[in-house]
Motif scaffolding. Sequence first.
Motif, PDB file in Angstrom:
ATOM      1  N   UNK A 389     -24.503   1.802  13.313  1.00  0.00           N
ATOM      2  CA  UNK A 389     -25.618   0.958  12.872  1.00  0.00           C
ATOM      3  C   UNK A 389     -25.369   0.375  11.490  1.00  0.00           C
ATOM      4  N   UNK A 390     -24.319   0.820  10.825  1.00  0.00           N
ATOM      5  CA  UNK A 390     -24.012   0.351   9.473  1.00  0.00           C
ATOM      6  C   UNK A 390     -22.681  -0.387   9.494  1.00  0.00           C
ATOM      7  N   UNK A 391     -22.683  -1.627   9.005  1.00  0.00           N
ATOM      8  CA  UNK A 391     -21.455  -2.428   9.039  1.00  0.00           C
ATOM      9  C   UNK A 391     -21.391  -3.307   7.800  1.00  0.00           C
ATOM     10  N   UNK A 392     -20.408  -3.066   6.945  1.00  0.00           N
ATOM     11  CA  UNK A 392     -20.235  -3.861   5.733  1.00  0.00           C
ATOM     12  C   UNK A 392     -18.821  -4.420   5.671  1.00  0.00           C
ATOM     13  N   UNK A 393     -18.675  -5.615   5.079  1.00  0.00           N
ATOM     14  CA  UNK A 393     -17.354  -6.161   4.777  1.00  0.00           C
ATOM     15  C   UNK A 393     -16.919  -5.599   3.430  1.00  0.00           C
ATOM     16  N   UNK A 394     -15.919  -4.733   3.441  1.00  0.00           N
ATOM     17  CA  UNK A 394     -15.483  -4.047   2.225  1.00  0.00           C
ATOM     18  C   UNK A 394     -14.128  -4.616   1.803  1.00  0.00           C
ATOM     19  N   UNK A 395     -13.994  -5.085   0.556  1.00  0.00           N
ATOM     20  CA  UNK A 395     -12.721  -5.646   0.096  1.00  0.00           C
ATOM     21  C   UNK A 395     -11.586  -4.626   0.185  1.00  0.00           C
ATOM     22  N   UNK A 396     -10.417  -5.083   0.564  1.00  0.00           N
ATOM     23  CA  UNK A 396      -9.228  -4.226   0.648  1.00  0.00           C
ATOM     24  C   UNK A 396      -8.254  -4.632  -0.455  1.00  0.00           C
ATOM     25  N   UNK A 397      -7.848  -3.647  -1.234  1.00  0.00           N
ATOM     26  CA  UNK A 397      -6.922  -3.894  -2.344  1.00  0.00           C
ATOM     27  C   UNK A 397      -5.519  -3.468  -1.969  1.00  0.00           C
ATOM     28  N   UNK A 398      -4.551  -4.177  -2.480  1.00  0.00           N
ATOM     29  CA  UNK A 398      -3.147  -3.750  -2.407  1.00  0.00           C
ATOM     30  C   UNK A 398      -2.817  -2.943  -3.653  1.00  0.00           C
ATOM     31  N   UNK A 399      -1.853  -2.019  -3.558  1.00  0.00           N
ATOM     32  CA  UNK A 399      -1.461  -1.281  -4.775  1.00  0.00           C
ATOM     33  C   UNK A 399      -1.115  -2.224  -5.912  1.00  0.00           C
ATOM     34  N   UNK A 400      -1.694  -1.977  -7.067  1.00  0.00           N
ATOM     35  CA  UNK A 400      -1.435  -2.816  -8.226  1.00  0.00           C
ATOM     36  C   UNK A 400      -2.482  -3.905  -8.443  1.00  0.00           C
ATOM     37  N   UNK A 401      -3.360  -4.145  -7.435  1.00  0.00           N
ATOM     38  CA  UNK A 401      -4.419  -5.134  -7.617  1.00  0.00           C
ATOM     39  C   UNK A 401      -5.425  -4.657  -8.650  1.00  0.00           C
ATOM     40  N   UNK A 402      -6.108  -5.592  -9.278  1.00  0.00           N
ATOM     41  CA  UNK A 402      -7.186  -5.241 -10.213  1.00  0.00           C
ATOM     42  C   UNK A 402      -8.516  -5.620  -9.583  1.00  0.00           C
ATOM     43  N   UNK A 403      -9.604  -5.066 -10.154  1.00  0.00           N
ATOM     44  CA  UNK A 403     -10.945  -5.373  -9.626  1.00  0.00           C
ATOM     45  C   UNK A 403     -11.802  -6.047 -10.691  1.00  0.00           C
TER      46      UNK A 403
END
Length: 403
Positions: A389-403
């Motif tokens: 019942x819960x569905x979110x689009x969650x960002x996926x990071x590559x190693x070394x990426x910043x936020x």
Amino acid sequence: MNYSYVSHLYCPKCSKTYSAEEENHLCICGSPLLVDYNIYDLSGQLTQQDLVQRAPDLWRYHELLPVQNEDNVISLGEGMTPLVHFPSLGKDMGIPALLMKDEGVIPTGAFKARGAAVGVSKAKELDVKELAMPTNGNAGAAWSLYAARAQMSSTIIMPIDAPAITRNECALSGANLFLVNGLISDAGKIVAEAVKEKGMYDVSTLKEPYRIEGKKTMGLEIAEQLNWQLPDVILYPTGGGVGLIGIYKALRELQQLGWLSPEQKMPRLVAVQSEGCAPIVEAWKQGKKESSFWEASETVAFGINVPKAIGDFLVLDAVYKTAGCAIAVTDEELLEEQQKIARHEGAFVCPEGAASFLAARKLREDNWIKENEQVVVLNTGAGIKYPDTVDFDIPILEPGDSI
């Protein structure tokens, strides 16, 4: 003092009585049976203070439960769930005294463990070897696991689209599990036939008298946790409605015991349903005593997807006699409410619980619930049991990426 003050079973429709020491299911008139107790005898034996030293589980109320021999008790520590104040969500709703009775922390992750604990314990006392039931998920999970603990066989039939987690709980317990391509009403017909042919013990909702006795302990706990002062409103997600019937029964028994002051009003009980399956709401709107079968029922709050409850007349009676109401909400809005609850209070409630919080919000908007009233909402299970019942689009990071 007796372990239980159980007296007999009785029919709320025709008043016929039955023994609590023999297997009994429905009355000859077709009505569910209820348990009666020798409350007059108990009132001189048990006090509120006697409970203080007892274990924090539902068996602390054993005198008001139907198991007569303590050796037959099957328990996983169920009961005495938290009654939590929700100030942030309450402020958002305009209900400062908003409380959640959280059944998500109970064994098996849902309030169904209460009914299973008492129902399986009484079945053991009656020397039952195999039980059978239809389920929307959580009840089957609870009854199959408690049956396993009692070294009892279980046959469980659930709709094919019931939550996968509850299916796995049944399978892990060793239950004879079957899926039906239909609704719980379809599963119920298959169980009824199997019971008839194979002589299994039918524990379908209200087809045995003892599940309700486990569920009523929610009402006993709410009263004790509020120091024997009752809230103004209790909202309950209603499918089969056993919990709401049980809470009403518990509060009536506390009145008879003299543990509630005579001037205390009974809480207004609210039956909450989904607009996709709202037979109780429709019956209440029309002032009827029973509901009609709800065709093509569908809701994400799977536990309340019950098109016709065998105890509908008892649910409606409790609502009418407490000046309560019945209300339906949409799936879209209840999922939004589920997210609001998590973000305001850090609680991940089940969809059925979210429906009840949403109902409280709507009843406050209509001023049916007043700002100064104390309101208890039942969250009947853990949100983590409903991951789909819960569905979110969650960002996926590559190693070394910043936020």
